[in-house]
Design a protein around this motif. Structure first.
Motif, PDB file in Angstrom:
ATOM      1  N   GLU B 127       0.830  -1.208   0.000  1.00  0.00           N
ATOM      2  CA  GLU B 127       0.000   0.000   0.000  1.00  0.00           C
ATOM      3  C   GLU B 127       0.860   1.252   0.000  1.00  0.00           C
ATOM      4  OE1 GLU B 127      -3.438   0.499   2.861  1.00  0.00           O
ATOM      5  OE2 GLU B 127      -3.088  -1.662   2.996  1.00  0.00           O
ATOM      6  N   MET B 128       1.897   1.245   0.853  1.00  0.00           N
ATOM      7  CA  MET B 128       2.748   2.428   0.967  1.00  0.00           C
ATOM      8  C   MET B 128       3.461   2.721  -0.355  1.00  0.00           C
ATOM      9  SD  MET B 128       4.397   2.147   4.792  1.00  0.00           S
ATOM     10  CE  MET B 128       5.547   0.904   4.296  1.00  0.00           C
ATOM     11  N   ALA B 129       3.980   1.650  -0.976  1.00  0.00           N
ATOM     12  CA  ALA B 129       4.716   1.837  -2.233  1.00  0.00           C
ATOM     13  C   ALA B 129       3.766   2.262  -3.351  1.00  0.00           C
ATOM     14  CB  ALA B 129       5.446   0.545  -2.608  1.00  0.00           C
ATOM     15  N   LEU B 130       2.597   1.628  -3.405  1.00  0.00           N
ATOM     16  CA  LEU B 130       1.653   1.918  -4.486  1.00  0.00           C
ATOM     17  C   LEU B 130       1.065   3.333  -4.380  1.00  0.00           C
ATOM     18  CD1 LEU B 130      -0.090  -1.560  -4.643  1.00  0.00           C
ATOM     19  CD2 LEU B 130       1.090  -0.457  -6.549  1.00  0.00           C
ATOM     20  N   LYS B 131       0.908   3.792  -3.161  1.00  0.00           N
ATOM     21  CA  LYS B 131       0.351   5.126  -2.970  1.00  0.00           C
ATOM     22  C   LYS B 131       1.288   6.189  -3.555  1.00  0.00           C
ATOM     23  CE  LYS B 131      -1.441   7.988   0.689  1.00  0.00           C
ATOM     24  NZ  LYS B 131      -1.310   8.259   2.116  1.00  0.00           N
ATOM     25  N   LEU B 132       2.564   6.007  -3.269  1.00  0.00           N
ATOM     26  CA  LEU B 132       3.550   6.959  -3.768  1.00  0.00           C
ATOM     27  C   LEU B 132       3.690   6.831  -5.285  1.00  0.00           C
ATOM     28  CD1 LEU B 132       5.194   9.077  -2.376  1.00  0.00           C
ATOM     29  CD2 LEU B 132       7.078   7.460  -2.173  1.00  0.00           C
ATOM     30  N   ASP B 133       3.651   5.593  -5.754  1.00  0.00           N
ATOM     31  CA  ASP B 133       3.728   5.323  -7.196  1.00  0.00           C
ATOM     32  C   ASP B 133       2.620   6.068  -7.924  1.00  0.00           C
ATOM     33  OD1 ASP B 133       3.621   3.953  -9.771  1.00  0.00           O
ATOM     34  OD2 ASP B 133       2.175   2.593  -8.852  1.00  0.00           O
ATOM     35  N   GLU B 134       1.413   6.009  -7.385  1.00  0.00           N
ATOM     36  CA  GLU B 134       0.286   6.670  -8.036  1.00  0.00           C
ATOM     37  C   GLU B 134       0.458   8.184  -8.049  1.00  0.00           C
ATOM     38  OE1 GLU B 134      -3.780   5.715  -6.813  1.00  0.00           O
ATOM     39  OE2 GLU B 134      -3.358   3.691  -7.542  1.00  0.00           O
ATOM     40  N   ALA B 135       0.938   8.714  -6.923  1.00  0.00           N
ATOM     41  CA  ALA B 135       1.102  10.166  -6.826  1.00  0.00           C
ATOM     42  C   ALA B 135       2.114  10.677  -7.857  1.00  0.00           C
ATOM     43  CB  ALA B 135       1.552  10.537  -5.417  1.00  0.00           C
ATOM     44  N   VAL B 136       3.208   9.938  -8.029  1.00  0.00           N
ATOM     45  CA  VAL B 136       4.232  10.381  -8.985  1.00  0.00           C
ATOM     46  C   VAL B 136       3.751  10.145 -10.418  1.00  0.00           C
ATOM     47  CG1 VAL B 136       6.604  10.055  -9.772  1.00  0.00           C
ATOM     48  CG2 VAL B 136       6.089   9.967  -7.331  1.00  0.00           C
ATOM     49  N   GLY B 137       3.151   8.961 -10.638  1.00  0.00           N
ATOM     50  CA  GLY B 137       2.700   8.605 -11.984  1.00  0.00           C
ATOM     51  C   GLY B 137       1.607   9.512 -12.517  1.00  0.00           C
ATOM     52  N   GLU B 138       0.845  10.111 -11.622  1.00  0.00           N
ATOM     53  CA  GLU B 138      -0.212  11.020 -12.053  1.00  0.00           C
ATOM     54  C   GLU B 138       0.396  12.289 -12.638  1.00  0.00           C
ATOM     55  OE1 GLU B 138      -3.334  12.108  -9.072  1.00  0.00           O
ATOM     56  OE2 GLU B 138      -3.759   9.961  -9.250  1.00  0.00           O
ATOM     57  N   LYS B 139       1.531  12.677 -12.095  1.00  0.00           N
ATOM     58  CA  LYS B 139       2.177  13.910 -12.537  1.00  0.00           C
ATOM     59  C   LYS B 139       3.004  13.697 -13.801  1.00  0.00           C
ATOM     60  CE  LYS B 139       3.103  17.715  -9.535  1.00  0.00           C
ATOM     61  NZ  LYS B 139       3.653  18.140  -8.264  1.00  0.00           N
ATOM     62  N   TYR B 140       3.789  12.633 -13.773  1.00  0.00           N
ATOM     63  CA  TYR B 140       4.644  12.315 -14.929  1.00  0.00           C
ATOM     64  C   TYR B 140       4.385  10.867 -15.316  1.00  0.00           C
ATOM     65  CZ  TYR B 140       7.120  16.443 -13.229  1.00  0.00           C
ATOM     66  OH  TYR B 140       7.429  17.694 -12.804  1.00  0.00           O
ATOM     67  N   PRO B 141       3.750  10.634 -16.467  1.00  0.00           N
ATOM     68  CA  PRO B 141       3.309   9.270 -16.809  1.00  0.00           C
ATOM     69  C   PRO B 141       4.458   8.270 -16.932  1.00  0.00           C
ATOM     70  CG  PRO B 141       2.403  10.896 -18.331  1.00  0.00           C
ATOM     71  CD  PRO B 141       3.358  11.626 -17.461  1.00  0.00           C
ATOM     72  N   PHE B 142       4.191   7.052 -16.463  1.00  0.00           N
ATOM     73  CA  PHE B 142       5.153   5.965 -16.557  1.00  0.00           C
ATOM     74  C   PHE B 142       4.927   5.157 -17.831  1.00  0.00           C
ATOM     75  CE2 PHE B 142       4.966   6.096 -11.714  1.00  0.00           C
ATOM     76  CZ  PHE B 142       6.143   6.826 -11.625  1.00  0.00           C
ATOM     77  N   ALA B 143       5.987   4.524 -18.315  1.00  0.00           N
ATOM     78  CA  ALA B 143       5.885   3.648 -19.494  1.00  0.00           C
ATOM     79  C   ALA B 143       4.952   2.494 -19.152  1.00  0.00           C
ATOM     80  CB  ALA B 143       7.262   3.127 -19.865  1.00  0.00           C
ATOM     81  N   PHE B 144       3.892   2.357 -19.948  1.00  0.00           N
ATOM     82  CA  PHE B 144       2.881   1.341 -19.655  1.00  0.00           C
ATOM     83  C   PHE B 144       2.287   0.840 -20.952  1.00  0.00           C
ATOM     84  CE2 PHE B 144      -1.480  -0.019 -18.839  1.00  0.00           C
ATOM     85  CZ  PHE B 144      -1.292  -0.874 -17.771  1.00  0.00           C
ATOM     86  N   ASP B 145       2.022  -0.452 -21.004  1.00  0.00           N
ATOM     87  CA  ASP B 145       1.424  -1.062 -22.177  1.00  0.00           C
ATOM     88  C   ASP B 145       0.269  -1.938 -21.704  1.00  0.00           C
ATOM     89  OD1 ASP B 145       2.006  -2.109 -25.178  1.00  0.00           O
ATOM     90  OD2 ASP B 145       1.447  -3.788 -23.885  1.00  0.00           O
ATOM     91  N   HIS B 146      -0.842  -1.880 -22.418  1.00  0.00           N
ATOM     92  CA  HIS B 146      -2.011  -2.608 -21.925  1.00  0.00           C
ATOM     93  C   HIS B 146      -1.821  -4.107 -21.908  1.00  0.00           C
ATOM     94  CE1 HIS B 146      -4.528   0.690 -20.998  1.00  0.00           C
ATOM     95  NE2 HIS B 146      -4.154   1.284 -22.118  1.00  0.00           N
ATOM     96  N   GLN B 147      -0.994  -4.601 -22.797  1.00  0.00           N
ATOM     97  CA  GLN B 147      -0.744  -6.045 -22.761  1.00  0.00           C
ATOM     98  C   GLN B 147       0.329  -6.396 -21.732  1.00  0.00           C
ATOM     99  OE1 GLN B 147       0.555  -7.870 -26.430  1.00  0.00           O
ATOM    100  NE2 GLN B 147       0.635  -9.882 -25.474  1.00  0.00           N
ATOM    101  N   TRP B 148       1.350  -5.580 -21.664  1.00  0.00           N
ATOM    102  CA  TRP B 148       2.528  -5.945 -20.876  1.00  0.00           C
ATOM    103  C   TRP B 148       2.682  -5.182 -19.563  1.00  0.00           C
ATOM    104  CZ3 TRP B 148       6.384  -6.319 -25.581  1.00  0.00           C
ATOM    105  CH2 TRP B 148       6.087  -7.499 -26.278  1.00  0.00           C
TER     106      TRP B 148
END
Lengths: 196, 341
Positions: B127-148
Motif C-alpha cells: 500500500e505504501m509503495a503503491l500510494k507513492l507510485d500513483e502520486a508520482v505517476g499522475e504527474k509524470y506518466p510511466f511507461a505502460f502497455d495494456h498487454q505488458w
C-alpha cells in the motif's frame, strides 16, 4: 528459477565451483553457463543426470527462442538506437519503444520468463484507469471469441482467466477499494516480549 | 525506557518488503540513460514526492555524495538495494524519516518505490509503495502497455513491476535439515527462496528471503496473497520445529543457544561471520522466552553491527581488527542495556 547471472533466462544448470577450497553454487542459464565453462576450471559434474534432464526438457523452448533471437539480431529500435543483439548481451532494453520494436522475440521471452504475456495488475492511476481496463477486457473478449472459433481451447482458457482477473480489478477500482487489505491474517496480535 | 512494538509473526518474520519498478515513458531506460536524462529523473521524482502529503518526511541523498561506509549502511539496513550502488555516478535515494518508504532513483529502472515494515506486513508495505507510485505517476506518466503492463528495463520485471519479499529467521528448520525440502516446495509455488547473505542453501544467521518470481500475468493483490500464505505456512513449520526441539531436550537446546549469549557478552573480538551465528542463537532463545530481550531491538542491533554500519559508527576508516574490536564492544554495551530494562 531464473539464471542468477542474467536474470532473464530460466536456469537449467546448477554450477558448482571450488575456488580456493570454497564451494560456490550457482544456477545458470545455458548462455551464461557457456561463458563460465570457458572461464572456469574444475566444474563439478556430480549433478550430471540433473543437468541432462533439464537440458532435454528445456530444449525445445530454447531452440525456438534461439531461432527468433538469431532472426532479430540485427533489428534496431528507431527511438533509442538499441539493437536486439545489444539487448541480448546486457539484458536491458533502451526505452519504452524497444518493447514495440522487438515485440515478437520479447513475446516469446516474456512467455518463458513469466509463463504469461497478459498484464493482470494495476494500470496507471488517474481518471483513465477504469476506461483502460474496460478497453483491455473488450480486446481480450474479441480474442477469446476467435480462440473458441478456432478451437484453441488452451489459449481460450488463458484469455478467460485474464478477463476474469481484469474484471475483478475493475470492480475493485469502481468500488474505490485500492489494495484490499486481506483478512488481517494474525496481524495486530501482540505477543512475546512486546512490553519490555 | 524504550517501548517496543512487536510486529505480526515477528518471532519468525523479520521484515516484509515490496518494491515497484517504474520508468518514465518519455525518457530512455538505464542502458541509454545519459547524465542529463538521469538528472531529469531526479528532478521530476523529487518534485513529485516532496509535494505529496508526507513529502516533507523524505531525505534526499545522492550516492556520489556518500562515503562508502554510509552507502553500505543503507544497504545493510535494506533502505536501498545493492544494485543502486552499481550506478553511483547517477543514482540517488529518497528515504522517509521512519525508513519505511524509500524511492530509489536511476537504479536499473528510473524509479524503484519501496515499502518496508517489520514482521509479516506485505499488504501494508505494498500500500505504501503503491500510494507513492500513483502520486508520482499522475504527474509524470510511466511507461505502460495494456498487454505488458509497466515496462521495465529488464523484461524480467515487466508487468506489475512488483517484487515482494519477506526475510525469515529459520534456525529450527535449518537445524532439522529440512530446508532443502522447504525450498523445493516453495519453488513449485512460483516463489524463490535464497539465503539472505551467502550463496545457495547456506544462509548466514539462518536468514532466508522469500520472494515472488514472475511479475506478469498476476495482479499485485494475488501475488501478495500467495506470498503471505506461503510465508504463513513456513512460519507454522518453523514454530513446530522449534517446539519439537524443545520437547526433545529443552536443557540441551537452552544450553546451546545461551552459550552464544555468553560469547556475545564477553568477547573482545567479533567478526561478522561469527556474529551472525550468535545472533541467530540469541534471537531463537528470545523467541522461545529463554532470554528476555525484545526481538525488534535484536534485529536493529544486528543491522547496526554489519561492516558498513559499524564503520559509520566509528566515523573513520578502520582496519579489520579495529572493526572486530568495535563490534564486540558495541554488542557488549547494547546487549547489557537490553536485558537491564
Amino acid at each position: 528459477m531464473m539464471c542468477e547471472e542474467c536474470g532473464i533466462r530460466p536456469a537449467n544448470f546448477h554450477l558448482v565451483t571450488i575456488i580456493n577450497g570454497e564451494r560456490v553454487e550457482r544456477n545458470l542459464c545455458p548462455t551464461c553457463m557457456a561463458k563460465h565453462q570457458k572461464q572456469l576450471p574444475g566444474i563439478d559434474f556430480s549433478n550430471l543426470a540433473g543437468i541432462l534432464n533439464s537440458i532435454l526438457s528445456g530444449n525445445r523452448d530454447e531452440e525456438e527462442q534461439a531461432k527468433l533471437d538469431a532472426e532479430y539480431e540485427m533489428c534496431t529500435c528507431e527511438q533509442c538506437g538499441m539493437t536486439y543483439a545489444e539487448f541480448q548481451k546486457g539484458g536491458m532494453l533502451g526505452c519504452a519503444n524497444c518493447y514495440k520494436a522487438f515485440k515478437t522475440p520479447l513475446t516469446a521471452l516474456l512467455q518463458r520468463v513469466h509463463g504469461n504475456t497478459q498484464h493482470a495488475g494495476r494500470v496507471p492511476g488517474g481518471v483513465h484507469s477504469g476506461t483502460s481496463i474496460r478497453m483491455n477486457i473488450d480486446r481480450l473478449r474479441q480474442k477469446l471469441q476467435k480462440a473458441v472459433a478456432d478451437e484453441e481451447y488452451e489459449q481460450a482458457a488463458k484469455l478467460r482467466d485474464a478477463i476474469r482477473a481484469l474484471s475483478i480489478q475493475l470492480e475493485r477500482r469502481e468500488g474505490d477499494i485500492k489494495v484490499q487489505p486481506q483478512a488481517r491474517l494474525k496481524t495486530e496480535r501482540g505477543e512475546g516480549n512486546g512490553d519490555v | 525506557m524504550y517501548e517496543y512494538v512487536m510486529a505480526p509473526e515477528q518471532d519468525v518474520v523479520i521484515s516484509s518488503r515490496v518494491r515497484l519498478s517504474r520508468n518514465y515513458e518519455d525518457l530512455p531506460f538505464s542502458p541509454k540513460l545519459t547524465q542529463e536524462y538521469a538528472e531529469e529523473v531526479i528532478e521530476r521524482t523529487t518534485e513529485a514526492v516532496f509535494n505529496t502529503e508526507n513529502g516533507a518526511a523524505f531525505t534526499f541523498l545522492r550516492m556520489a555524495d556518500l562515503e562508502e561506509d554510509a552507502r553500505s549502511r543503507l544497504v545493510e539496513h535494506h533502505l536501498i538495494s545493492y544494485d543502486l550502488l552499481k550506478f553511483v555516478n547517477r543514482s540517488a535515494a529518497m528515504i522517509s524519516s521512519a525508513g519505511t518508504v524509500t524511492v530509489m532513483l536511476n537504479e536499473e529502472d528510473h524509479i524503484r518505490f519501496q515499502g518496508l515494515l517489520p514482521g509479516l506486513q506485505l499488504e501494508r508495505s505494498a500500500e505504501m509503495a503503491l500510494k507513492l507510485d500513483e502520486a508520482v505517476g499522475e504527474k509524470y506518466p510511466f511507461a505502460f502497455d495494456h498487454q505488458w503492463g509497466f515496462l521495465a528495463a529488464s523484461p524480467a520485471n515487466t508487468g506489475t513491476g512488483m517484487r515482494a519479499s519477506v526475510i525469515l529467521h529459520l534456525p529450527a528448520l535449518a537445524a532439522s535439515g529440512q530446508m532443502g525440502a522447504v525450498m523445493q516446495t516453495i519453488a513449485k509455488l512460483g516463489l524463490t527462496v535464497r539465503g539472505l547473505y551467502g550463496d545457495g542453501s547456506e544462509a548466514r544467521g539462518n536468514l532466508y528471503q522469500l520472494s515472488n518470481q514472475a511479475t506478469l500475468g498476476r495482479s499485485e493483490e494475488d501475488v501478495i496473497r500467495a506470498l503471505s500464505a506461503a510465508t504463513g505456512q513456513v512460519v507454522e513449520h518453523e514454530r513446530n520445529m522449534r517446539e519439537q526441539a524443545e520437547k526433545k531436550d529443552m536443557l540441551q537446546l537452552q544450553d546451546g543457544l545461551m552459550r552464544s549469549w555468553g560469547e556475545l557478552m564477553y568477547a573482545r573480538l567479533m567478526n561478522v561471520g561469527e556474529f551472525m551465528k550468535r545472533y541467530s542463537d540469541i534471537r531463537y532463545a528470545a523467541s522461545m522466552g529463554y532470554l528476555h530481550a525484545p526481538l525488534p531491538a535484536l534485529d536493529a542491533l544486528m543491522m547496526d553491527v554489519q561492516p558498513g554500519s559499524i564503520g559509520v559508527r566509528a566515523g573513520k576508516l578502520m582496519s579489520p581488527r579495529e572493526s572486530e574490536i568495535l563490534r564486540a564492544k558495541t554488542l557488549r554495551e547494547e546487549l547489557k542495556k537490553l536485558v537491564a530494562e
